[in-house]
Structure formats: C-alpha cells, structure tokens
Design an enzyme around this catalytic site. Structure first.
Site, PDB file in Angstrom:
ATOM      1  N   GLU A  65     -13.559   4.497  -3.099  1.00  0.00           N
ATOM      2  CA  GLU A  65     -12.263   4.735  -2.822  1.00  0.00           C
ATOM      3  C   GLU A  65     -11.841   5.525  -3.935  1.00  0.00           C
ATOM      4  OE1 GLU A  65      -9.001   4.449  -0.581  1.00  0.00           O
ATOM      5  OE2 GLU A  65     -10.769   3.319  -0.109  1.00  0.00           O
ATOM      6  N   ASP A  66     -11.104   6.756  -3.507  1.00  0.00           N
ATOM      7  CA  ASP A  66     -10.527   7.754  -4.382  1.00  0.00           C
ATOM      8  C   ASP A  66     -11.183   8.308  -5.652  1.00  0.00           C
ATOM      9  OD1 ASP A  66      -8.366   7.374  -2.360  1.00  0.00           O
ATOM     10  OD2 ASP A  66      -6.879   6.615  -3.746  1.00  0.00           O
ATOM     11  N   ASP A 103     -14.436   5.606   1.986  1.00  0.00           N
ATOM     12  CA  ASP A 103     -13.074   5.474   3.114  1.00  0.00           C
ATOM     13  C   ASP A 103     -12.419   6.714   3.121  1.00  0.00           C
ATOM     14  OD1 ASP A 103     -11.386   4.120   4.717  1.00  0.00           O
ATOM     15  OD2 ASP A 103     -10.064   4.201   3.016  1.00  0.00           O
ATOM     16  N   ASP A 104     -12.292   7.525   2.068  1.00  0.00           N
ATOM     17  CA  ASP A 104     -11.669   8.696   2.099  1.00  0.00           C
ATOM     18  C   ASP A 104     -12.142   9.919   3.177  1.00  0.00           C
ATOM     19  OD1 ASP A 104      -9.869   8.017  -0.296  1.00  0.00           O
ATOM     20  OD2 ASP A 104     -11.619   7.942  -1.145  1.00  0.00           O
ATOM     21  N   ARG A 154      -8.751  10.166  -8.619  1.00  0.00           N
ATOM     22  CA  ARG A 154      -7.906  10.884  -7.580  1.00  0.00           C
ATOM     23  C   ARG A 154      -7.260   9.737  -6.644  1.00  0.00           C
ATOM     24  NH1 ARG A 154     -10.026  13.531  -2.401  1.00  0.00           N
ATOM     25  NH2 ARG A 154      -9.774  11.238  -1.922  1.00  0.00           N
ATOM     26  N   ASN A 196      -0.724  11.537   1.633  1.00  0.00           N
ATOM     27  CA  ASN A 196      -0.095  10.295   0.845  1.00  0.00           C
ATOM     28  C   ASN A 196       0.309  10.479  -0.507  1.00  0.00           C
ATOM     29  OD1 ASN A 196       0.424   8.437   3.020  1.00  0.00           O
ATOM     30  ND2 ASN A 196      -1.960   8.082   2.961  1.00  0.00           N
ATOM     31  N   TYR A 230       0.733  -1.286  -0.096  1.00  0.00           N
ATOM     32  CA  TYR A 230       0.077  -0.030   0.060  1.00  0.00           C
ATOM     33  C   TYR A 230       1.165   1.340  -0.015  1.00  0.00           C
ATOM     34  CZ  TYR A 230      -4.446   2.371   0.136  1.00  0.00           C
ATOM     35  OH  TYR A 230      -5.487   3.055  -0.199  1.00  0.00           O
ATOM     36  N   LYS A 248      -6.478  -2.302  -1.222  1.00  0.00           N
ATOM     37  CA  LYS A 248      -7.409  -2.260   0.034  1.00  0.00           C
ATOM     38  C   LYS A 248      -7.817  -3.433   0.229  1.00  0.00           C
ATOM     39  CE  LYS A 248      -7.265   2.013   1.550  1.00  0.00           C
ATOM     40  NZ  LYS A 248      -8.177   3.201   1.591  1.00  0.00           N
TER      41      LYS A 248
END
Length: 571
Positions: A248-249, A271-272, A159, A419, A106, A177
C-alpha cells in the site's frame, strides 16, 4: 485461512488477577453490554455503570457522541478510541453507518490523520519494522500480539494518497485498510495486521519534528530497503504462512519493482496498481455501456502516469477484452497518458520510466510532441471522449477542458479520482454543471449529490473498498500459491456485473456500498473459482460449484455481535 465459524465463540477463561483486564482487551471487552452475571463472574461489578445495554443501544449512544464533533479528525480520533477499547462496537458502528463513517476512517480524513499520526498516537495498532530490527523480524513477529494472521497491509509511508512522503506516520493508511477488510469483507479483526516498514523519510518537517515517532533519518538506499523487504517477506511466510500481503502506497520508484520482485513467489498484490485498476475498470466499463461508444471508439486521456494510472489503464484494457472480446493491445491504444512533461510518447526526447513504456504513444511526431506539454494541449490534440484524473495535484479539469470533452461525445466520461478531496481534479458538481448533466462521473473521494436542471445527480465513487477486501478474503480462503493478474480481472468483472439495470439507468456505475459484505462475498467467490480454474488454489477442500462456494464464503464472514451463548469465566 479464515475459520468458517468466525461468529462462534467458546467460553473465554481468564485468571482471577486478569478479571478486570477484560475491560482493556479490545477483542473481549463488551463494556456496558456485559450482563450482571458476567460482571459478577469477572469481579467488575463496580467498574461499569449499572445499565446493561445491547450492542444496538451501544451503537446508538456512540453514534450520538460522534455526531457532537464538528471536525472529521475529531470523529476519527473518537472512533480510534472505541476501536482501542471495544473492537466489536467499533465495527458495529461502521456497518450501521457505512456511507457516513467511511470518509472518517478512510479518505479523506485518514489523510489528515496520517499527516499528524505521531501527534495522535495513543497505543499500538500494528507492527513497526525498521533497520534497527533487521535480522530479528521472525522473532518480532512471533512475539507480537498476533497469533494467526489472514491479511497484512504494509506501507513504507513514501507516497500516502496524494500527500507524499509521510514516513512512519503512513501506518495510518495500513490501519485504515485493515479496518476496511473487517468492515468490507468480514475478516476477523484479530487476524488483520497493519504494518509500516519504516525506511526513514525525506520530508524535512518530520526530520525536524521532535514529536515525530519514526526513524528520524533520510530514506534508505535501494540495497538497504530491499534487504528489509526481502527479510519481511520471508519472515511472514515462516510466521504466518497462510497470510495475504497487500502492498500500500509505496512510491513509484519502488512499487512496480516490489510487485515484480515478489508477485510470483509470495501471496501478495499491490492495491494502488491492481486494486485501483480493478475497481476503476469495473465502473469505467459500466460508463462505456451508458455512453453508447464501444471501447475501441473511445479516446481516453489520463492525467497522471504513476502506479495507479498505469494500473487503471491496464485493467480497463484487460476487462474490456474480456467483456467485448477485443484484443488488449487494441484497447491500450485508446489511452493517452499525461505526466509532468506532457503527453507520454516515444518522440519527446527523454528517457521514459519503465512503467510508462507500455502506454507511450508511438505515432506522435517529434514536432507534435514539442507542443503537447500541457493537459490543455493534449485535450485539444486528442479530442478525448473520456478523462481520467490520477495526478494527485488538485483541480486541473477546468471548465474549458470539461466542455471540450463534452463536445466530443454525447455522454462524456470524467473520473476525477485523486485522493483526498483537496486533490480531486474537479468536483462532480462542476462536471455536471459544465456538461448540462450529460457527464458520467465517478470520483475517488466521496462527494454529495448535485441538482442540475431540477434533477438530482449522485456521483459514483470508485472506492477501492469495492474490490480489495473481497480479493483478500478469497485468497485467504483459497490459499493460491501466488496472486496473478487474472484474479484481479475476475474481481473486476464480478463488480462490473453486480450493478443492476436499475442502478445503471440512474447512472450509478457501482452497487451501493452499504451492501459491501454481499459484494465482497461475491468477489471472493469469483477469486476462488478463478484460482481453482488456474490450478493454483492449495486449499483443495473447497466446493467447485458457485452457489455452494458462495454459501461457504458468507459463512466465513465475521459480523460484529456479542454471542448470547458465550460466558467469560474466571479460571
């Protein structure tokens, strides 16, 4: 929902023609751990070296191989090859070397892997959906390699981390993930599914790259995009009705709308926004305890005003309200958001994005707003006791800024959370050095310990791995009709409480990650209990007493092993 006997397997029957194919089935293959009797039964005696190894011996050998690579991306590829051939061995390696392997599978290495995912592609590891398959998502899912699914992680690659629009390559983040769901919470590896919704890309590099494997066209407009997402959500509900969907993202222009559009109708979370918020809130409230300043006396400057930043602020406020019995609105007033135009406030003369309105400062005059256009100016104006970095642009917490914050509090709180590592707002080492070791730090990426004044200072890491696997596991077991914010707050409160007094005394704001299975089991238990309290858990066969429920959750967790009583026989 997850089976409560994940670690039990029956005899696996394969046909005569399929005997050798066991070696190419990632879930059945044991490689050199097949006994001579099993090799004889499968007619693969000559296909393997004569030595028979235990799983532990395989892990030791594979780890030695991995350590021969100097570059993290090569270690990522080597592990991906192991995952593709022997899933049990892959997860045994991960759990045997959690802290060393996480940065490989990750952040930060997954960022580099995603940027060049098409170049590294070897074989399938998930589902690729796009407009060419519109109207056929149900059929595609039913024909996939996944019969039963507990967890789905979906991205559109728009993103990825702080790296921007990576298009179809973003599936690497879903794969990462899903791996953390297995390693972190014990979901069965055959029941986690990474997906990319390939809606195109606006990144010129990929549009012009002949090796790019995704849809080589610009991103779809909102009508087409939501048409695909609506069909996806309904198809999952039909094909895998017990699945939990993690977003996610997704880019800021979609992620909040997606959550609002689907949260109350499907079993899903982002999750973000929610996962990041839950894990950072847990660590931040521990930092507040160590700082000696209660929540309402903090002044918190947040660099960044996207989905993660807003999610973090809201979760900190919700958790502080729960732990300190103070109003959520009062805690929200301690936050000062900084975006690309400066302090987010009502009087600066522009139209704010909808997600920023909640945290916009109303008391700042138009005259002051004109001068508060940089992080430095905002820090001088606010005199913060805490800094949160979620801007994703790299080192902006300068020595001057950090020392300025340290002048406002005996134990300043600085969380450089962006990150991958290259995007971090500062290094923990610099934060320690510039504050003479007084700072309380949690970073987004892993960083090594530092020595300040002869004392070893180990930064905490606000890793989403702490919460999302437990949330997913709990929801997969409890089967709530939907996932309200209350479940995320329950997860955050649980993580906050799992840090021991001894760890707190050492300024460790989170429990050790090598205890992640136990952490996830406790979080899953609290999520289930909260689902039951809210009356949304549809699995009514679960105990309501915490100790019994925790036992059941732990029993459901898959751990990598080759059961001694299992034989693979030819049919």
């Amino acid at each position: 929902m997850p089976s409560h006997d994940h670690n039990k397997q029956n005899v696996v029957h394969v046909s005569y023609q399929q005997g050798a194919s066991v070696l190419t089935n990632r879930y059945l293959n044991r490689g050199t751990a097949f006994t001579m009797e099993q090799r004889k039964e499968l007619r693969i005696l000559g296909a393997l070296p004569p030595t028979v190894e235990t799983l532990e011996e395989q892990v030791e050998r594979a780890w030695a191989q991995l350590c021969r690579y100097d570059k993290p991306i090569n270690r990522y590829q080597h592990l991906a090859n192991i995952h593709a051939t022997n899933t049990t061995l892959y997860y045994a390696i991960v759990l045997a070397h959690v802290e060393a392997v996480l940065p490989i599978i990750y952040t930060p290495t997954v960022g580099e892997a995603c940027q060049n995912f098409s170049n590294y592609y070897v074989r399938e590891r998930g589902l690729y959906l796009n407009k060419l398959l519109k109207g056929h998502f149900n059929e595609v899912m039913k024909q996939s390699l996944y019969d039963n699914v507990d967890i789905i992680v979906i991205t559109d690659g728009s993103r990825i981390l702080g790296l921007g629009d990576l298009g179809s390559n973003g599936i690497g983040i879903s794969i990462g993930k899903c791996a953390l769901y297995v390693a972190g919470a014990g979901l069965h590896p055959a029941r986690v599914l990474p997906i990319v919704m390939d809606a195109g890309t606006n990144t010129e590099r990929y549009l012009a790259d002949k090796e790019y494997l995704g849809m080589r066209e610009r991103r779809l407009d909102d009508e087409q995009f939501y048409g695909l997402m609506d069909e996806f959500m309904e198809s999952v509900k039909t094909t895998w009705p017990s699945a939990v969907i993690q977003f996610e993202d997704f880019s800021n222009n979609h992620c909040f709308d997606i959550l609002e559009r689907y949260q109350n109708k499907y079993r899903c979370f982002n999750d973000d926004i929610q996962g990041t918020g839950a894990v950072i809130a847990a660590g931040f409230l521990n930092a507040i305890k160590r700082s000696g300043l209660p929540p309402l006396e903090q002044r918190i400057v947040v660099f960044g005003a996207g989905s993660a930043a807003v999610g973090v602020a809201k979760n900190i406020a919700q958790l502080a309200a729960r732990l300190y019995n103070v109003p959520v609105d009062a805690v929200l007033k301690t936050f000062y958001l900084v975006d690309t135009k400066g302090l987010v406030c009502d009087n600066r003369g522009d139209k704010l994005a909808a997600h920023k309105v909640l945290l916009s400062r109303k008391e700042v005059s138009a005259a002051d707003a004109q001068h508060l256009t940089t992080l430095e100016a905002v820090v001088q104006f606010v005199k913060p006791t805490a800094l949160l970095g979620l801007g994703g642009v790299g080192p902006v917490f300068t020595e001057e800024i950090v020392k300025s914050v340290a002048a406002n509090a005996a134990r300043p709180i600085i969380f450089p959370l962006s990150n991958p590592t290259s995007k971090s707002e500062c290094t923990p080492e610099d934060a320690y050095k510039w504050t003479n070791g007084a700072v309380l730090v949690a970073s987004g990426s892993p960083f090594p310990a530092s020595i300040v004044n002869g004392k070893t200072m180990k930064p905490s890491q606000g890793n989403n791995l702490y919460v999302f696997p437990g949330i997913g596991l709990g929801c997969a077991i409890a089967q709530p009709t939907y996932i309200p914010d209350d479940l995320l707050v329950a997860a955050s409160a649980c993580l906050n409480a799992l840090t021991t007094p001894e760890q707190m005394e050492a300024d460790q704001l989170y429990p050790p990650l090598d205890d992640i299975h136990n952490i996830s089991a406790h979080i899953a238990t609290e999520v289930i209990l909260e689902s039951q309290r809210l009356g949304i858990a549809t699995n009514t066969d679960l105990p309501r007493e915490k100790a019994e429920l925790l036992k059941l959750v732990k029993k459901s967790q898959w751990v990598p092993h080759y059961p001694a009583d299992v034989h693979v026989k030819l049919a």
